[in-house]
Scaffold this motif. Sequence first.
Motif, PDB file in Angstrom:
ATOM      1  N   HIS A  66      22.958   3.609 -44.064  1.00  0.00           N
ATOM      2  CA  HIS A  66      21.618   4.755 -44.527  1.00  0.00           C
ATOM      3  C   HIS A  66      22.116   6.425 -44.534  1.00  0.00           C
ATOM      4  O   HIS A  66      22.215   6.830 -44.706  1.00  0.00           O
ATOM      5  N   LEU A  79      20.267  20.133 -55.456  1.00  0.00           N
ATOM      6  CA  LEU A  79      19.630  18.800 -54.950  1.00  0.00           C
ATOM      7  C   LEU A  79      19.373  19.045 -53.665  1.00  0.00           C
ATOM      8  O   LEU A  79      18.583  18.775 -53.048  1.00  0.00           O
ATOM      9  N   GLN A  80      20.318  20.617 -53.159  1.00  0.00           N
ATOM     10  CA  GLN A  80      19.947  20.834 -51.641  1.00  0.00           C
ATOM     11  C   GLN A  80      18.927  21.205 -51.914  1.00  0.00           C
ATOM     12  O   GLN A  80      17.655  21.275 -50.822  1.00  0.00           O
ATOM     13  N   ALA A 140      15.477  13.099 -55.428  1.00  0.00           N
ATOM     14  CA  ALA A 140      16.683  15.085 -55.316  1.00  0.00           C
ATOM     15  C   ALA A 140      16.743  15.364 -56.707  1.00  0.00           C
ATOM     16  O   ALA A 140      17.119  16.145 -57.281  1.00  0.00           O
ATOM     17  N   ASP A 141      18.063  14.133 -57.126  1.00  0.00           N
ATOM     18  CA  ASP A 141      18.915  13.903 -58.088  1.00  0.00           C
ATOM     19  C   ASP A 141      18.461  13.517 -59.700  1.00  0.00           C
ATOM     20  O   ASP A 141      18.375  14.820 -60.549  1.00  0.00           O
ATOM     21  N   LEU A 188      17.328  11.166 -51.483  1.00  0.00           N
ATOM     22  CA  LEU A 188      18.041  12.057 -52.338  1.00  0.00           C
ATOM     23  C   LEU A 188      18.147  11.222 -53.977  1.00  0.00           C
ATOM     24  O   LEU A 188      18.462  12.717 -54.823  1.00  0.00           O
ATOM     25  N   LEU A 192      30.167  24.856 -53.310  1.00  0.00           N
ATOM     26  CA  LEU A 192      29.234  26.110 -53.759  1.00  0.00           C
ATOM     27  C   LEU A 192      30.286  26.552 -53.278  1.00  0.00           C
ATOM     28  O   LEU A 192      30.658  27.581 -53.485  1.00  0.00           O
ATOM     29  N   ILE A 205      23.690   9.502 -46.683  1.00  0.00           N
ATOM     30  CA  ILE A 205      23.094  11.116 -46.420  1.00  0.00           C
ATOM     31  C   ILE A 205      23.706  12.067 -46.353  1.00  0.00           C
ATOM     32  O   ILE A 205      23.849  12.620 -46.841  1.00  0.00           O
ATOM     33  N   SER A 249      24.858  20.423 -57.627  1.00  0.00           N
ATOM     34  CA  SER A 249      25.225  20.626 -56.288  1.00  0.00           C
ATOM     35  C   SER A 249      24.416  21.350 -55.441  1.00  0.00           C
ATOM     36  O   SER A 249      23.752  21.379 -54.417  1.00  0.00           O
ATOM     37  N   PHE A 250      24.019  22.476 -56.291  1.00  0.00           N
ATOM     38  CA  PHE A 250      23.404  23.092 -55.167  1.00  0.00           C
ATOM     39  C   PHE A 250      21.683  22.934 -55.366  1.00  0.00           C
ATOM     40  O   PHE A 250      20.690  22.957 -54.304  1.00  0.00           O
ATOM     41  N   ILE A 301      14.689  19.393 -41.770  1.00  0.00           N
ATOM     42  CA  ILE A 301      14.852  18.251 -42.599  1.00  0.00           C
ATOM     43  C   ILE A 301      15.433  17.075 -40.739  1.00  0.00           C
ATOM     44  O   ILE A 301      16.595  17.737 -40.096  1.00  0.00           O
ATOM     45  N   ARG A 302      14.842  16.438 -41.306  1.00  0.00           N
ATOM     46  CA  ARG A 302      15.721  15.019 -40.327  1.00  0.00           C
ATOM     47  C   ARG A 302      15.936  14.249 -40.570  1.00  0.00           C
ATOM     48  O   ARG A 302      14.725  13.451 -41.576  1.00  0.00           O
ATOM     49  N   TYR A 303      16.841  12.856 -40.831  1.00  0.00           N
ATOM     50  CA  TYR A 303      16.969  11.927 -40.886  1.00  0.00           C
ATOM     51  C   TYR A 303      15.428  10.741 -40.390  1.00  0.00           C
ATOM     52  O   TYR A 303      14.761  11.504 -39.951  1.00  0.00           O
ATOM     53  N   LEU A 355      15.512  19.040 -51.881  1.00  0.00           N
ATOM     54  CA  LEU A 355      15.270  18.142 -51.211  1.00  0.00           C
ATOM     55  C   LEU A 355      14.407  19.048 -49.362  1.00  0.00           C
ATOM     56  O   LEU A 355      12.772  18.705 -49.814  1.00  0.00           O
ATOM     57  N   ILE A 364      14.031  12.801 -44.628  1.00  0.00           N
ATOM     58  CA  ILE A 364      14.984  11.684 -45.635  1.00  0.00           C
ATOM     59  C   ILE A 364      14.672  10.095 -45.530  1.00  0.00           C
ATOM     60  O   ILE A 364      16.031  10.466 -44.624  1.00  0.00           O
ATOM     61  N   GLY A 365      15.773  10.120 -46.470  1.00  0.00           N
ATOM     62  CA  GLY A 365      16.200   8.768 -46.988  1.00  0.00           C
ATOM     63  C   GLY A 365      16.741   8.443 -48.322  1.00  0.00           C
ATOM     64  O   GLY A 365      16.706   9.784 -48.755  1.00  0.00           O
ATOM     65  N   VAL A 366      17.115   7.766 -48.390  1.00  0.00           N
ATOM     66  CA  VAL A 366      17.604   7.514 -49.654  1.00  0.00           C
ATOM     67  C   VAL A 366      16.986   6.956 -51.051  1.00  0.00           C
ATOM     68  O   VAL A 366      17.289   7.959 -52.185  1.00  0.00           O
ATOM     69  N   PHE A 371      17.989  23.061 -43.545  1.00  0.00           N
ATOM     70  CA  PHE A 371      17.884  22.110 -43.499  1.00  0.00           C
ATOM     71  C   PHE A 371      17.746  21.558 -41.713  1.00  0.00           C
ATOM     72  O   PHE A 371      17.299  21.371 -41.627  1.00  0.00           O
TER      73      PHE A 371
END
Lengths: 464, 464, 464
Positions: free
Chosen positions: C261, A112-113, A142-143, A139, C276, C265, A109-110, A41-43, A116, A134-136, A37
């Motif tokens: 937002h 979804l990370q 990922a779900d 998410l 975890l 996140i 929980s694992f 990963i960034r906003y 992403l 990433i944004g909504v 991440f």
Amino acid sequence: SVQSCHQDYFSRQKNTNIRLTLPVVCFVWQIAMIILFGVFIRYDEESDTHWVETKAHDNITSDIENDFYFRYPSFQDVHVMIFVGFGFLMTFLKRYSFGAVGFNFLIASFGLQWALLMQGWFHSLDPQTGKIFIGVESLINADFCVAGCLIAYGAVLGKVSPVQLLVMTLFGVTLFAVEEYIILNLLHARDAGGSMVIHTFGGYYGLAISRVLYRPNLHQSKRMQGSVYHSDTFAMIGTLFLWMFWPSFNSAITDHGDGQHRAVINTYLCLASTVLTTVAISSLSQKTGKLDMVHIQNSTLAGGVALGTAAEFMISPYGALIVGFFCGIISTMGYIFISPFLEKTLKIQDTCGIHNLHAMPGVIGGIVGAITAAAASESVYGKQGLINTFDFTGDFKDRTVLTQGGYQAAGMCVSIVFGVVGGAIVGSILKLPIWGDPADENCFDDEVYWEVREPATHHLLFTI
Amino acid sequence: SVQSCHQDYFSRQKNTNIRLTLPVVCFVWQIAMIILFGVFIRYDEESDTHWVETKAHDNITSDIENDFYFRYPSFQDVHVMIFVGFGFLMTFLKRYSFGAVGFNFLIASFGLQWALLMQGWFHSLDPQTGKIFIGVESLINADFCVAGCLIAYGAVLGKVSPVQLLVMTLFGVTLFAVEEYIILNLLHARDAGGSMVIHTFGGYYGLAISRVLYRPNLHQSKRMQGSVYHSDTFAMIGTLFLWMFWPSFNSAITDHGDGQHRAVINTYLCLASTVLTTVAISSLSQKTGKLDMVHIQNSTLAGGVALGTAAEFMISPYGALIVGFFCGIISTMGYIFISPFLEKTLKIQDTCGIHNLHAMPGVIGGIVGAITAAAASESVYGKQGLINTFDFTGDFKDRTVLTQGGYQAAGMCVSIVFGVVGGAIVGSILKLPIWGDPADENCFDDEVYWEVREPATHHLLFTI
Amino acid sequence: SVQSCHQDYFSRQKNTNIRLTLPVVCFVWQIAMIILFGVFIRYDEESDTHWVETKAHDNITSDIENDFYFRYPSFQDVHVMIFVGFGFLMTFLKRYSFGAVGFNFLIASFGLQWALLMQGWFHSLDPQTGKIFIGVESLINADFCVAGCLIAYGAVLGKVSPVQLLVMTLFGVTLFAVEEYIILNLLHARDAGGSMVIHTFGGYYGLAISRVLYRPNLHQSKRMQGSVYHSDTFAMIGTLFLWMFWPSFNSAITDHGDGQHRAVINTYLCLASTVLTTVAISSLSQKTGKLDMVHIQNSTLAGGVALGTAAEFMISPYGALIVGFFCGIISTMGYIFISPFLEKTLKIQDTCGIHNLHAMPGVIGGIVGAITAAAASESVYGKQGLINTFDFTGDFKDRTVLTQGGYQAAGMCVSIVFGVVGGAIVGSILKLPIWGDPADENCFDDEVYWEVREPATHHLLFTI
């Protein structure tokens, strides 16, 4: 005592001590997530403080135009489906509620990370910066990706260790991201609610794993199979939250405006229709017309699965009802006729019946999607509506609806192949004798992986 | 054994075999829905792919203006109330959780389809095309309509067969659509949260049916009445989801902007106030001040019912508190004093006490609505605010607030009459000996209509 | 019988008859609320019928600009956390589910009314009119304020009477409003999700009260402590709804657009990471690696608490994961090592372990917030982004991020001091022998304050 005798016998057979493996996997994988991440990963621009500049630059007049407000209510519903829906649906076993809710919680929980990252690399890696923004919507995706693995969990519920589940999720998410890329990007198929990408893949992935992990002596834990009155009531919490929020699931990433609106209406109607035919077949299957909770808990949801692909199309309200009508029948019949066949003949032990709830309805959904796409017309959709709905833009701007139908069907085949082949390979990995899975006579029992404080007397009530 | 002896006795008495009737009703009615939807129901302009043209035509600049984004979060909350709220509220009986949640699920799923048609024919049939155009607001209204029937289910919980419930829903939805048309369209009364249209009607409809189906020997199933510890905890899930989401219920179809905003504030406050007076009266009713779960589960909701009509009015925050204050008192006293009286004197057996939770608070809500409307003034509402709130437009543009108050009161009488007369007629139909209802000694027992796998030992614990 | 013997013994010891005190407190306080609301509380301009004029005056083009649509979905999620989340999380005890859910319901319903007044007087009293104008954001803040008191309830669960809880809530809300005013307004610290204002204050408030109410002979009710299988499953409903909706909690009152937002996140990621490491430490703590439900129910939430302050900052996705990583470890270790120490050495009996779930993670959240604020830079936030995020406007327009970090830290100290000192004083008041609290041997037992209908046989199963 009976209990300690079991304990002895069981420790002679299999080592379910996961005190080393589970913490190591959790720590190492979580640290890996943090590092990846940090690198990737960034906003995105709508969740970054520079949004104020984006707004000025793009002439956006109001904060309400932020994608957050289009998607967040749906996201929260999907989130509830993942954790309460899937988690509680699997609490139906008399003595596996902790494992159902708790392991579902852990692997989601694992997952979804990891999702992403995997989905980011495949779908939205920025070539300039090498970052994933990433944004909504990320998410939600990922779900969705996690949902595929939770479906697979249903097939092996009670028969695997949490470490195996984490491994299954690691590979499941990876395979998901690849098949999703092929189906949605390369084939340019549409699959907003994931009939193919989520349910067909997840269903066959779980069934293939369960096949490889076949336990010929599973009857030794027969006393723990089945439900009790309260566990069935708990499971209905899962059923209902899945059922109620399925319209959000199928509409969560469809087009703003009419796309989301239509997907909700279609799914709402389809699911209502499924309930009636599920009840009808369930009642027909018993001598005195009594209903079976297994059917009500599961088959009532089949319509939502089967409308995953076509929910955003102009399938029309009565079309949605028809899909639901047949799914209720087919899924319930699956529980009555196909599940016993799968177990006896194909040696597939499917604890939750995901074949009837996800795999089969998922395939139906893929077919419905292909047919509906092929039958789309400008007179029904409007010129621009057709382009918007099937995203006939860029490289695909000359695609016809008939071709689209063909690619939809191809997409479904891809999801089946990925599920079956991927599941077979991952199943072989999970067969290694290092993961701490339970012995045949200790399956479906929370006491293997959980501290259960309850006095034995109470326990015996349910088991003897 | 005790169990099989019951079984024998029971089969001599009444035939509860629904293997023919239930599937036939489900299949035939669902097929009828498909046909009628095919003929009548279409997407409205906000859920159709032509929305892109509608936007251009109406100069709508953003997809966020689609009614979907104003109403969808409220819709989802209402949906939860219908399926989890009503369903779990009725699980309080020790051995009727499957029937409570499961039959609630069944009749709501049928009812919402039939409601879309009935309400469509009465409220939104397009004269040009002969079609009904549906969107998210239609779904909310269908859920509302179903709520009336679920309220009625509360009165007969445990005493009827699922076939009877479906018949009750068929007629209930039909009656609902007519009385709603008279109250909202002809009388032009306001009733956003349905104090009159939903709760008063549904309450009296259920009570009248229960009166006609009076069972003088119901005491024979006394061992199954009442709750156990866990069933009361399950019921609190229902209570809380109803309580928490009631602000969404009362605001779901009110005016965009201040209308929805105000209805939420009023309902939120009113319900909080109800909780305190419910607790006070419940504690007062016992020698040592102990609380009764029946009151906490039900009477805490009475404030939401009673604010159904006035929630969108300028009743002011303290006005909402006052309504809640009295409703908690009256509803709890209803459980203590009125329910036993109804049963003994009027022969109305009201399993869930819907008289105290819906009928009585609904009438209070109608009166509060009439008074608040009659007392409205331009100084409080503003000129345009008054017109918007009471929809003094078109044929009704010259109506005064005093006249409006009168029509509100008239509306309440209509809902009572429809409930009582309609319930009496439908009750007579349900009395026919063809619907498979249980014998007196088998009421409140899931084993009549459900496969219950549990060993008898466990069961006996609760019944002996 | 054992039961009646207890009953006798208990009535000799302590008078738990609350038939006078509970109704009096409920009635008098509710009437006081009505009067104070009548004097002070009005609709704000977005929930008043004059909104149509406000719109015209402020050139607002669409109703969707009403704050209602920015905040209502988050509000509903927060509402669920308060009533179902906190309520069901505390049902883990084998025989205190009614008290957990029911008293939580009662004190939250009173607390939110009192909070609207207290927070109104401190934060939004209009100097011209002397009125408090409320809208959806006020409702969220009232729910937040109540959360502080519900946290405190966790420390004394099962050991106090409902009257004591109401008194605790009255003072708790009062103290909350004052410390919140000091922290947010005077110090101008940021604390959107309330790490300091809600969790640190609430945690220490509850712990201090529990310290003052120390019961040296609490072991006499040892048979009622701990959970049973079903009560642990019920508690997971609370855990999951808290966990799933925490992103809404931390984003409910952040800035429109990117603020909400980003907070979602960050919280989503942080909580996933916490799961975890909680599982890892829980498994490590047992000889055979078995998991402990207490940890899964509670420590998985610690990440949400610890990100309360920094959720709206540009902590970056991997930063959120790191916070969650350590919170899972620290909180779980708290349950294993610190809680026993607190009980033995400091005489703090903390039923739910709020020290590990709220107090400690709250302090971590305050520190994380201070550091993140101090490390903020224009290069990361953008010039306007920095001003927006930390609200460097008006009197605070020249504040540097370093100074802001200092004030954040100061804010945390204020919350600790208010919690400890306030709790000690309120604890002393609650020690007065007039509140009807249970004897040591009757703690954790619903039969003291609730009519429990269940036959004793069933009860004995759990207790012997």
